[in-house]
Motif scaffolding. Sequence first.
Motif, PDB file in Angstrom:
ATOM      1  N   ILE A   1      25.556  21.574 -21.864  1.00 40.48           N
ATOM      2  CA  ILE A   1      25.237  20.475 -22.768  1.00 40.48           C
ATOM      3  C   ILE A   1      23.729  20.292 -22.929  1.00 40.48           C
ATOM      4  CG2 ILE A   1      25.180  18.638 -21.022  1.00 40.48           C
ATOM      5  CD1 ILE A   1      26.648  16.858 -23.045  1.00 40.48           C
ATOM      6  N   CYS A   2      22.952  20.817 -21.948  1.00 38.55           N
ATOM      7  CA  CYS A   2      21.495  20.654 -21.979  1.00 38.55           C
ATOM      8  C   CYS A   2      20.770  21.880 -22.537  1.00 38.55           C
ATOM      9  CB  CYS A   2      20.962  20.387 -20.562  1.00 38.55           C
ATOM     10  SG  CYS A   2      21.691  18.964 -19.739  1.00 38.55           S
ATOM     11  N   LEU A   3      21.487  23.003 -22.720  1.00 38.39           N
ATOM     12  CA  LEU A   3      20.821  24.257 -23.070  1.00 38.39           C
ATOM     13  C   LEU A   3      20.068  24.178 -24.382  1.00 38.39           C
ATOM     14  CD1 LEU A   3      23.445  26.934 -21.944  1.00 38.39           C
ATOM     15  CD2 LEU A   3      21.223  26.438 -20.913  1.00 38.39           C
ATOM     16  N   SER A   4      20.625  23.514 -25.372  1.00 36.51           N
ATOM     17  CA  SER A   4      19.991  23.462 -26.689  1.00 36.51           C
ATOM     18  C   SER A   4      19.130  22.220 -26.869  1.00 36.51           C
ATOM     19  CB  SER A   4      21.055  23.504 -27.790  1.00 36.51           C
ATOM     20  OG  SER A   4      21.920  22.392 -27.674  1.00 36.51           O
ATOM     21  N   CYS A   5      18.857  21.532 -25.783  1.00 39.15           N
ATOM     22  CA  CYS A   5      18.134  20.262 -25.858  1.00 39.15           C
ATOM     23  C   CYS A   5      16.666  20.475 -25.518  1.00 39.15           C
ATOM     24  CB  CYS A   5      18.758  19.227 -24.916  1.00 39.15           C
ATOM     25  SG  CYS A   5      17.911  17.639 -24.950  1.00 39.15           S
ATOM     26  N   GLU A   6      15.872  20.819 -26.513  1.00 39.73           N
ATOM     27  CA  GLU A   6      14.445  20.977 -26.298  1.00 39.73           C
ATOM     28  C   GLU A   6      13.802  19.640 -25.932  1.00 39.73           C
ATOM     29  OE1 GLU A   6      10.736  22.818 -25.985  1.00 39.73           O
ATOM     30  OE2 GLU A   6      12.748  23.669 -26.073  1.00 39.73           O
ATOM     31  N   ALA A   7      14.375  18.547 -26.421  1.00 41.35           N
ATOM     32  CA  ALA A   7      13.794  17.233 -26.161  1.00 41.35           C
ATOM     33  C   ALA A   7      13.778  16.898 -24.681  1.00 41.35           C
ATOM     34  CB  ALA A   7      14.565  16.164 -26.931  1.00 41.35           C
ATOM     35  N   ARG A   8      14.669  17.510 -23.892  1.00 37.09           N
ATOM     36  CA  ARG A   8      14.751  17.142 -22.473  1.00 37.09           C
ATOM     37  C   ARG A   8      13.470  17.505 -21.723  1.00 37.09           C
ATOM     38  NH1 ARG A   8      15.880  21.213 -18.812  1.00 37.09           N
ATOM     39  NH2 ARG A   8      16.432  23.212 -19.714  1.00 37.09           N
ATOM     40  N   HIS A   9      12.717  18.489 -22.214  1.00 40.72           N
ATOM     41  CA  HIS A   9      11.488  18.879 -21.532  1.00 40.72           C
ATOM     42  C   HIS A   9      10.419  17.804 -21.654  1.00 40.72           C
ATOM     43  CE1 HIS A   9      13.006  22.813 -20.604  1.00 40.72           C
ATOM     44  NE2 HIS A   9      13.286  23.041 -21.862  1.00 40.72           N
ATOM     45  N   LYS A  10      10.458  17.040 -22.750  1.00 44.82           N
ATOM     46  CA  LYS A  10       9.484  15.979 -22.953  1.00 44.82           C
ATOM     47  C   LYS A  10      10.023  14.628 -22.518  1.00 44.82           C
ATOM     48  CE  LYS A  10       7.434  18.324 -26.964  1.00 44.82           C
ATOM     49  NZ  LYS A  10       7.098  18.195 -28.411  1.00 44.82           N
ATOM     50  N   GLY A  11      11.324  14.503 -22.349  1.00 51.32           N
ATOM     51  CA  GLY A  11      11.944  13.245 -21.968  1.00 51.32           C
ATOM     52  C   GLY A  11      12.125  13.134 -20.467  1.00 51.32           C
ATOM     53  N   VAL A  12      12.862  12.101 -20.054  1.00 55.42           N
ATOM     54  CA  VAL A  12      13.016  11.823 -18.629  1.00 55.42           C
ATOM     55  C   VAL A  12      13.782  12.920 -17.906  1.00 55.42           C
ATOM     56  CG1 VAL A  12      12.844   9.342 -18.948  1.00 55.42           C
ATOM     57  CG2 VAL A  12      15.086  10.430 -19.032  1.00 55.42           C
ATOM     58  N   CYS A  13      14.658  13.646 -18.616  1.00 57.16           N
ATOM     59  CA  CYS A  13      15.442  14.690 -17.951  1.00 57.16           C
ATOM     60  C   CYS A  13      14.590  15.867 -17.497  1.00 57.16           C
ATOM     61  CB  CYS A  13      16.560  15.189 -18.878  1.00 57.16           C
ATOM     62  SG  CYS A  13      17.852  13.958 -19.157  1.00 57.16           S
ATOM     63  N   GLY A  14      13.370  15.956 -18.014  1.00 53.15           N
ATOM     64  CA  GLY A  14      12.471  17.025 -17.573  1.00 53.15           C
ATOM     65  C   GLY A  14      12.087  16.915 -16.118  1.00 53.15           C
ATOM     66  N   ALA A  15      12.313  15.749 -15.501  1.00 53.54           N
ATOM     67  CA  ALA A  15      11.986  15.562 -14.088  1.00 53.54           C
ATOM     68  C   ALA A  15      13.139  15.921 -13.164  1.00 53.54           C
ATOM     69  CB  ALA A  15      11.568  14.113 -13.838  1.00 53.54           C
ATOM     70  N   LEU A  16      14.297  16.296 -13.734  1.00 52.79           N
ATOM     71  CA  LEU A  16      15.475  16.567 -12.919  1.00 52.79           C
ATOM     72  C   LEU A  16      15.599  18.047 -12.580  1.00 52.79           C
ATOM     73  CD1 LEU A  16      18.111  14.374 -14.816  1.00 52.79           C
ATOM     74  CD2 LEU A  16      16.825  13.788 -12.753  1.00 52.79           C
TER      75      LEU A  16
END
Length: 240
Positions: free
Chosen positions: A16-31
């Motif tokens: 579910i996260c593979l196509s989510c480029e936004a996660r690198h700039k959002g809070v999920c980038g810390a996980l």
Amino acid sequence: MTFERRDIHNSEVPEICLSCEARHKGVCGALTPRQLAELAKHTTRRKHAPGAVLLREADPVDHHANIMNGVVKLSKILADGRQQIVGLQFAPDFLGGPLTDENAMTVEAASDVEVCAFPKSTLDRLIHENPNLEHRLLTQTLKELDEAREWMVTLGRKTAAEKVASFLLLIASHIDPEVDETTSFLLPLSRSDIADFLGLTTETVSRQMTRLRREGVITIDNRRTITIPDRERLLEEAGY
């Protein structure tokens, strides 16, 4: 403290996260990948049409969300029912105060919006075990505070012409999480909402938009598609 960007094709990252480029700039980038997998078990992708209410002021906080795409508006409701738009959020901003139990504002979709939602209890557990996540949330909160203070200058000191130009720059700089600056975009707010956000009348907003178009600072197609041919001219119009 620095955050390691993990390759989006990492096999340990949930599908579910593979196509989510936004996660690198959002809070999920810390996980970590393990923590992403834990969060993904409780994640729901939700799509909202313009005008849909995502969170209501004074309601208890029971879930949070990352904005995947689209624009949401934050508003306060006065005692007599009037609404004041106090801010806008874009991908990959975080919705819902992580350390609060009650929503401070009403959050409404200004355009077609997609969010990635998860329970507050899940996030609280991840914050407890991951200081990087808590730091990322604090960093984003401080960034939003700085932007709010900057916008206070726009509302308090700029002319009507400068306010409208500043609004267009705000949208162009934030509407696409994968592009730092866009030159063409669909206007996410109606003229009346823009007026509410800027503290102007709808007529003044329309008059200033028409002037910017007439002078070649912007082009407008179908009343909603804005193109910025020369960003420097718009910056000058905004008072920068």
